[in-house]
Design a protein around this motif. Structure first.
Motif, PDB file in Angstrom:
ATOM      1  N   PHE A 171      14.659   1.242  -1.556  1.00  0.00           N
ATOM      2  CA  PHE A 171      13.238   1.347  -1.877  1.00  0.00           C
ATOM      3  C   PHE A 171      12.531   0.390  -0.933  1.00  0.00           C
ATOM      4  O   PHE A 171      12.727  -0.827  -1.010  1.00  0.00           O
ATOM      5  CB  PHE A 171      12.980   0.957  -3.334  1.00  0.00           C
ATOM      6  N   SER A 172      11.729   0.917  -0.017  1.00  0.00           N
ATOM      7  CA  SER A 172      11.034   0.097   0.980  1.00  0.00           C
ATOM      8  C   SER A 172       9.554   0.058   0.667  1.00  0.00           C
ATOM      9  O   SER A 172       8.967   1.079   0.280  1.00  0.00           O
ATOM     10  CB  SER A 172      11.231   0.677   2.383  1.00  0.00           C
ATOM     11  N   VAL A 173       8.933  -1.107   0.830  1.00  0.00           N
ATOM     12  CA  VAL A 173       7.499  -1.251   0.595  1.00  0.00           C
ATOM     13  C   VAL A 173       6.809  -1.639   1.895  1.00  0.00           C
ATOM     14  O   VAL A 173       7.359  -2.378   2.713  1.00  0.00           O
ATOM     15  CB  VAL A 173       7.192  -2.286  -0.511  1.00  0.00           C
ATOM     16  N   PHE A 174       5.589  -1.124   2.062  1.00  0.00           N
ATOM     17  CA  PHE A 174       4.837  -1.297   3.299  1.00  0.00           C
ATOM     18  C   PHE A 174       3.434  -1.816   3.008  1.00  0.00           C
ATOM     19  O   PHE A 174       2.855  -1.498   1.970  1.00  0.00           O
ATOM     20  CB  PHE A 174       4.685   0.058   4.017  1.00  0.00           C
ATOM     21  N   ALA A 186       6.661  -1.345   9.934  1.00  0.00           N
ATOM     22  CA  ALA A 186       8.017  -1.508   9.378  1.00  0.00           C
ATOM     23  C   ALA A 186       7.867  -2.019   7.947  1.00  0.00           C
ATOM     24  O   ALA A 186       6.849  -2.615   7.589  1.00  0.00           O
ATOM     25  CB  ALA A 186       8.800  -2.508  10.221  1.00  0.00           C
ATOM     26  N   PRO A 187       8.862  -1.795   7.098  1.00  0.00           N
ATOM     27  CA  PRO A 187       8.734  -2.252   5.708  1.00  0.00           C
ATOM     28  C   PRO A 187       8.642  -3.770   5.593  1.00  0.00           C
ATOM     29  O   PRO A 187       9.316  -4.497   6.319  1.00  0.00           O
ATOM     30  CB  PRO A 187      10.000  -1.728   5.041  1.00  0.00           C
ATOM     31  N   LEU A 188       7.791  -4.230   4.660  1.00  0.00           N
ATOM     32  CA  LEU A 188       7.696  -5.663   4.375  1.00  0.00           C
ATOM     33  C   LEU A 188       8.958  -6.144   3.675  1.00  0.00           C
ATOM     34  O   LEU A 188       9.516  -7.179   4.008  1.00  0.00           O
ATOM     35  CB  LEU A 188       6.499  -5.946   3.466  1.00  0.00           C
ATOM     36  N   TYR A 189       9.376  -5.369   2.675  1.00  0.00           N
ATOM     37  CA  TYR A 189      10.563  -5.703   1.888  1.00  0.00           C
ATOM     38  C   TYR A 189      11.342  -4.422   1.606  1.00  0.00           C
ATOM     39  O   TYR A 189      10.766  -3.340   1.518  1.00  0.00           O
ATOM     40  CB  TYR A 189      10.192  -6.351   0.552  1.00  0.00           C
ATOM     41  N   THR A 190      12.632  -4.584   1.445  1.00  0.00           N
ATOM     42  CA  THR A 190      13.503  -3.481   1.080  1.00  0.00           C
ATOM     43  C   THR A 190      14.326  -3.915  -0.128  1.00  0.00           C
ATOM     44  O   THR A 190      14.942  -4.977  -0.107  1.00  0.00           O
ATOM     45  CB  THR A 190      14.442  -3.118   2.249  1.00  0.00           C
ATOM     46  N   ARG A 208       0.786  -1.226   0.000  1.00  0.00           N
ATOM     47  CA  ARG A 208       0.000   0.000   0.000  1.00  0.00           C
ATOM     48  C   ARG A 208       0.820   1.280   0.000  1.00  0.00           C
ATOM     49  O   ARG A 208       0.301   2.333  -0.299  1.00  0.00           O
ATOM     50  CB  ARG A 208      -0.917   0.021   1.224  1.00  0.00           C
ATOM     51  N   ASP A 209       2.076   1.212   0.362  1.00  0.00           N
ATOM     52  CA  ASP A 209       2.876   2.436   0.467  1.00  0.00           C
ATOM     53  C   ASP A 209       4.339   2.102   0.197  1.00  0.00           C
ATOM     54  O   ASP A 209       4.742   0.944   0.292  1.00  0.00           O
ATOM     55  CB  ASP A 209       2.725   3.040   1.866  1.00  0.00           C
ATOM     56  N   TYR A 210       5.128   3.121  -0.124  1.00  0.00           N
ATOM     57  CA  TYR A 210       6.554   2.920  -0.338  1.00  0.00           C
ATOM     58  C   TYR A 210       7.333   4.141   0.123  1.00  0.00           C
ATOM     59  O   TYR A 210       6.777   5.218   0.343  1.00  0.00           O
ATOM     60  CB  TYR A 210       6.866   2.617  -1.810  1.00  0.00           C
TER      61      TYR A 210
END
Length: 128
Positions: A68-71, A77-81, A55-57
């Motif tokens: 680049f972090s994704v949420f 906290a970010p799901l993946y970076t 939903r967000d980055y």
């Protein structure tokens, strides 16, 4: 400090900051994603948003890496970076995907190959 005291850049005369301002050296390097890399990452991001998984980055540009972090939600906290570290280009590869737990899921020399880690079905969210 009085009104007549000179203003000296941080680090003082002869420092690296002073040398950079006077044009004797180049400014500190900052790593960033180029246009093609951002296109690939945002293409993946759009697909994952359409699937309802992200939903967000956030994008960060540091001295030694671009991030680049994704949420799932902004407050988490970010799901993946997704990171770009050019100093690792000759070793393991400049690009890597890191999970929320800090594990490196995939590392490689080409961003497109590294992003394929998200094409696997094991990363789909299971609700029930």
């Amino acid at each position: 400090m009085s009104d007549t005291d000179p203003i000296v850049p941080i680090g003082g005369p002869g420092s690296r900051a002073d040398a950079w301002q006077s044009g004797r050296t180049s400014p500190p390097a900052q790593i960033a994603f180029d246009r093609k890399e951002l296109f690939d990452i945002l293409n993946l991001y759009g697909r994952m948003v359409a699937a309802g998984e992200w939903r967000d980055y956030a994008i960060g540009h540091l001295r030694d890496r671009a991030v680049f972090s994704v949420f799932r939600r902004t407050s988490e906290a970010p799901l993946y970076t997704i990171e770009k570290q050019p100093k690792l280009a000759r070793r393991q590869g400049a690009y890597c995907v890191i999970s929320a737990s800090g594990h490196v899921l995939k590392r490689g020399h080409e961003l497109a190959q590294v992003l394929k880690v998200f094409d696997r079905k094991r990363f789909r969210v299971v609700t029930g």
